[in-house]
Design a protein around this motif. Structure first.
Motif, PDB file in Angstrom:
ATOM      1  N   HIS A  17       1.045  -1.142  -0.030  1.00 43.94           N
ATOM      2  CA  HIS A  17      -0.324   0.158  -0.115  1.00 43.94           C
ATOM      3  C   HIS A  17       1.117   1.286  -0.272  1.00 43.94           C
ATOM      4  CE1 HIS A  17      -3.724  -2.851   0.781  1.00 43.94           C
ATOM      5  NE2 HIS A  17      -2.559  -3.005   2.331  1.00 43.94           N
ATOM      6  N   PRO A  18       2.155   1.289  -1.036  1.00 42.91           N
ATOM      7  CA  PRO A  18       2.399   3.103  -0.755  1.00 42.91           C
ATOM      8  C   PRO A  18       1.892   3.815  -1.238  1.00 42.91           C
ATOM      9  CG  PRO A  18       3.026   1.485  -2.874  1.00 42.91           C
ATOM     10  CD  PRO A  18       1.914   0.757  -2.253  1.00 42.91           C
ATOM     11  N   ASP A  19       0.324   3.770  -1.443  1.00 42.29           N
ATOM     12  CA  ASP A  19      -0.064   4.900  -1.972  1.00 42.29           C
ATOM     13  C   ASP A  19      -0.687   5.426  -0.881  1.00 42.29           C
ATOM     14  OD1 ASP A  19      -1.313   2.220  -2.147  1.00 42.29           O
ATOM     15  OD2 ASP A  19      -3.126   3.844  -3.722  1.00 42.29           O
ATOM     16  N   LYS A  20      -0.948   5.071   0.569  1.00 40.93           N
ATOM     17  CA  LYS A  20      -1.779   5.506   1.336  1.00 40.93           C
ATOM     18  C   LYS A  20      -1.033   5.655   2.639  1.00 40.93           C
ATOM     19  CE  LYS A  20      -5.664   2.357   0.305  1.00 40.93           C
ATOM     20  NZ  LYS A  20      -6.327   2.446  -0.068  1.00 40.93           N
ATOM     21  N   ASP A  21      -2.050   6.840   2.932  1.00 38.73           N
ATOM     22  CA  ASP A  21      -1.901   7.629   3.838  1.00 38.73           C
ATOM     23  C   ASP A  21      -1.829   7.036   5.224  1.00 38.73           C
ATOM     24  OD1 ASP A  21      -1.249   9.659   5.438  1.00 38.73           O
ATOM     25  OD2 ASP A  21      -3.239  10.864   4.634  1.00 38.73           O
ATOM     26  N   ASN A  22      -0.271   6.728   5.020  1.00 33.79           N
ATOM     27  CA  ASN A  22       0.002   5.781   6.986  1.00 33.79           C
ATOM     28  C   ASN A  22      -0.095   7.063   8.097  1.00 33.79           C
ATOM     29  OD1 ASN A  22       2.509   6.978   6.631  1.00 33.79           O
ATOM     30  ND2 ASN A  22       3.640   5.616   5.981  1.00 33.79           N
ATOM     31  N   LEU A  23      -0.075   8.263   7.706  1.00 32.11           N
ATOM     32  CA  LEU A  23      -0.278   9.256   8.671  1.00 32.11           C
ATOM     33  C   LEU A  23      -1.595   9.162   9.928  1.00 32.11           C
ATOM     34  CD1 LEU A  23       2.396  11.968   8.156  1.00 32.11           C
ATOM     35  CD2 LEU A  23       2.706  10.318   9.437  1.00 32.11           C
ATOM     36  N   ASN A  24      -2.336   9.319   8.817  1.00 27.77           N
ATOM     37  CA  ASN A  24      -3.994   9.440   8.777  1.00 27.77           C
ATOM     38  C   ASN A  24      -4.724   8.549   8.656  1.00 27.77           C
ATOM     39  OD1 ASN A  24      -3.652  12.687   9.413  1.00 27.77           O
ATOM     40  ND2 ASN A  24      -3.331  12.673   7.762  1.00 27.77           N
ATOM     41  N   LEU A  25      -4.742   7.002   9.108  1.00 28.19           N
ATOM     42  CA  LEU A  25      -5.676   5.678   8.858  1.00 28.19           C
ATOM     43  C   LEU A  25      -6.450   5.331   9.942  1.00 28.19           C
ATOM     44  CD1 LEU A  25      -4.146   3.923  10.975  1.00 28.19           C
ATOM     45  CD2 LEU A  25      -2.506   4.207   8.281  1.00 28.19           C
ATOM     46  N   ARG A  26      -7.527   4.942   9.803  1.00 24.97           N
ATOM     47  CA  ARG A  26      -8.485   4.178  11.247  1.00 24.97           C
ATOM     48  C   ARG A  26      -7.024   2.692  11.682  1.00 24.97           C
ATOM     49  NH1 ARG A  26     -14.288   4.795   8.215  1.00 24.97           N
ATOM     50  NH2 ARG A  26     -12.462   4.346   6.208  1.00 24.97           N
ATOM     51  N   PHE A  27      -7.737   2.727  13.050  1.00 25.66           N
ATOM     52  CA  PHE A  27      -6.628   1.199  12.328  1.00 25.66           C
ATOM     53  C   PHE A  27      -7.586   0.201  12.890  1.00 25.66           C
ATOM     54  CE2 PHE A  27      -4.783   2.716  16.876  1.00 25.66           C
ATOM     55  CZ  PHE A  27      -3.525   3.542  15.749  1.00 25.66           C
ATOM     56  N   THR A  28      -8.927   0.405  12.094  1.00 28.57           N
ATOM     57  CA  THR A  28     -10.277  -0.832  11.552  1.00 28.57           C
ATOM     58  C   THR A  28      -9.437  -0.939   9.894  1.00 28.57           C
ATOM     59  OG1 THR A  28     -11.834   0.997  10.976  1.00 28.57           O
ATOM     60  CG2 THR A  28     -11.650  -0.432  12.841  1.00 28.57           C
ATOM     61  N   ASP A  29      -9.256  -0.099   9.620  1.00 30.27           N
ATOM     62  CA  ASP A  29      -8.126  -0.306   8.137  1.00 30.27           C
ATOM     63  C   ASP A  29      -6.908  -0.702   8.199  1.00 30.27           C
ATOM     64  OD1 ASP A  29     -10.850   0.894   6.618  1.00 30.27           O
ATOM     65  OD2 ASP A  29      -9.739   2.411   6.608  1.00 30.27           O
ATOM     66  N   LEU A  30      -6.511  -0.511   8.723  1.00 31.88           N
ATOM     67  CA  LEU A  30      -5.163  -1.671   8.714  1.00 31.88           C
ATOM     68  C   LEU A  30      -5.339  -3.041   9.676  1.00 31.88           C
ATOM     69  CD1 LEU A  30      -2.010  -0.397   9.679  1.00 31.88           C
ATOM     70  CD2 LEU A  30      -2.468  -0.311  11.926  1.00 31.88           C
ATOM     71  N   HIS A  31      -5.849  -2.469  10.680  1.00 38.75           N
ATOM     72  CA  HIS A  31      -5.647  -4.248  10.873  1.00 38.75           C
ATOM     73  C   HIS A  31      -6.556  -4.823  10.054  1.00 38.75           C
ATOM     74  CE1 HIS A  31      -8.412  -7.246  12.526  1.00 38.75           C
ATOM     75  NE2 HIS A  31      -8.127  -7.174  13.680  1.00 38.75           N
ATOM     76  N   LYS A  32      -7.396  -4.438   8.524  1.00 38.16           N
ATOM     77  CA  LYS A  32      -8.336  -5.207   7.502  1.00 38.16           C
ATOM     78  C   LYS A  32      -6.841  -5.591   6.156  1.00 38.16           C
ATOM     79  CE  LYS A  32     -10.583  -2.641   4.711  1.00 38.16           C
ATOM     80  NZ  LYS A  32     -11.205  -1.994   4.132  1.00 38.16           N
ATOM     81  N   TRP A  33      -5.923  -4.502   6.481  1.00 35.80           N
ATOM     82  CA  TRP A  33      -4.706  -4.944   5.147  1.00 35.80           C
ATOM     83  C   TRP A  33      -3.902  -5.430   6.437  1.00 35.80           C
ATOM     84  CZ3 TRP A  33      -4.099   1.177   5.701  1.00 35.80           C
ATOM     85  CH2 TRP A  33      -5.288   1.994   4.509  1.00 35.80           C
ATOM     86  N   VAL A  34      -3.708  -5.897   7.538  1.00 38.49           N
ATOM     87  CA  VAL A  34      -3.063  -6.893   7.722  1.00 38.49           C
ATOM     88  C   VAL A  34      -2.916  -7.756   7.474  1.00 38.49           C
ATOM     89  CG1 VAL A  34      -1.181  -7.443  10.477  1.00 38.49           C
ATOM     90  CG2 VAL A  34      -1.671  -4.798   9.593  1.00 38.49           C
ATOM     91  N   CYS A  35      -4.580  -7.922   8.067  1.00 38.37           N
ATOM     92  CA  CYS A  35      -4.927  -9.378   8.311  1.00 38.37           C
ATOM     93  C   CYS A  35      -4.890  -9.878   6.921  1.00 38.37           C
ATOM     94  CB  CYS A  35      -6.222  -9.102   9.245  1.00 38.37           C
ATOM     95  SG  CYS A  35      -6.496  -9.406   9.991  1.00 38.37           S
ATOM     96  N   ALA A  36      -4.799  -8.661   5.636  1.00 36.76           N
ATOM     97  CA  ALA A  36      -4.805  -9.484   4.059  1.00 36.76           C
ATOM     98  C   ALA A  36      -3.448  -9.653   3.660  1.00 36.76           C
ATOM     99  CB  ALA A  36      -5.297  -8.410   3.297  1.00 36.76           C
ATOM    100  N   LEU A  37      -1.997  -9.522   4.033  1.00 35.05           N
ATOM    101  CA  LEU A  37      -1.263  -9.526   3.749  1.00 35.05           C
ATOM    102  C   LEU A  37      -0.885 -11.018   3.710  1.00 35.05           C
ATOM    103  CD1 LEU A  37       1.176  -7.475   5.989  1.00 35.05           C
ATOM    104  CD2 LEU A  37       0.320  -7.453   4.114  1.00 35.05           C
ATOM    105  N   GLU A  38      -0.161 -11.361   2.234  1.00 29.76           N
ATOM    106  CA  GLU A  38       0.358 -12.916   2.233  1.00 29.76           C
ATOM    107  C   GLU A  38       1.085 -13.122   3.443  1.00 29.76           C
ATOM    108  OE1 GLU A  38       2.662 -14.488  -1.196  1.00 29.76           O
ATOM    109  OE2 GLU A  38       1.946 -13.190  -1.975  1.00 29.76           O
TER     110      GLU A  38
END
Length: 65
Positions: A17-38
């Motif tokens: 996710h190089p295009d995501k704003d990692n400073l202003n994110l929701r932890f619900t989104d972060l949780h989803k992205w981590v769980c989806a990692l290969e």
């Protein structure tokens, strides 16, 4: 990977996710992205705000490097 693999998760998130704003994110989104990692194999219920915050900080540091 497991929730405790903070640095590895941060590297994978930056690659995925190089295009995501990692400073202003929701932890619900972060949780989803981590769980989806290969290669992520930990229990999704074992995360908490402290872990997600550590992942976010490591991701910010990873991008700054």
């Amino acid at each position: 990977m497991r929730w405790t693999d903070i640095q590895d998760i941060a590297i994978e998130l930056e690659e995925a996710h190089p295009d995501k704003d990692n400073l202003n994110l929701r932890f619900t989104d972060l949780h989803k992205w981590v769980c989806a990692l290969e290669g992520f194999e930990d229990d999704p219920e074992k995360s908490n705000e402290k872990i997600l915050e550590a992942i976010q900080m490591a991701w910010i540091d990873e991008r700054d490097d």
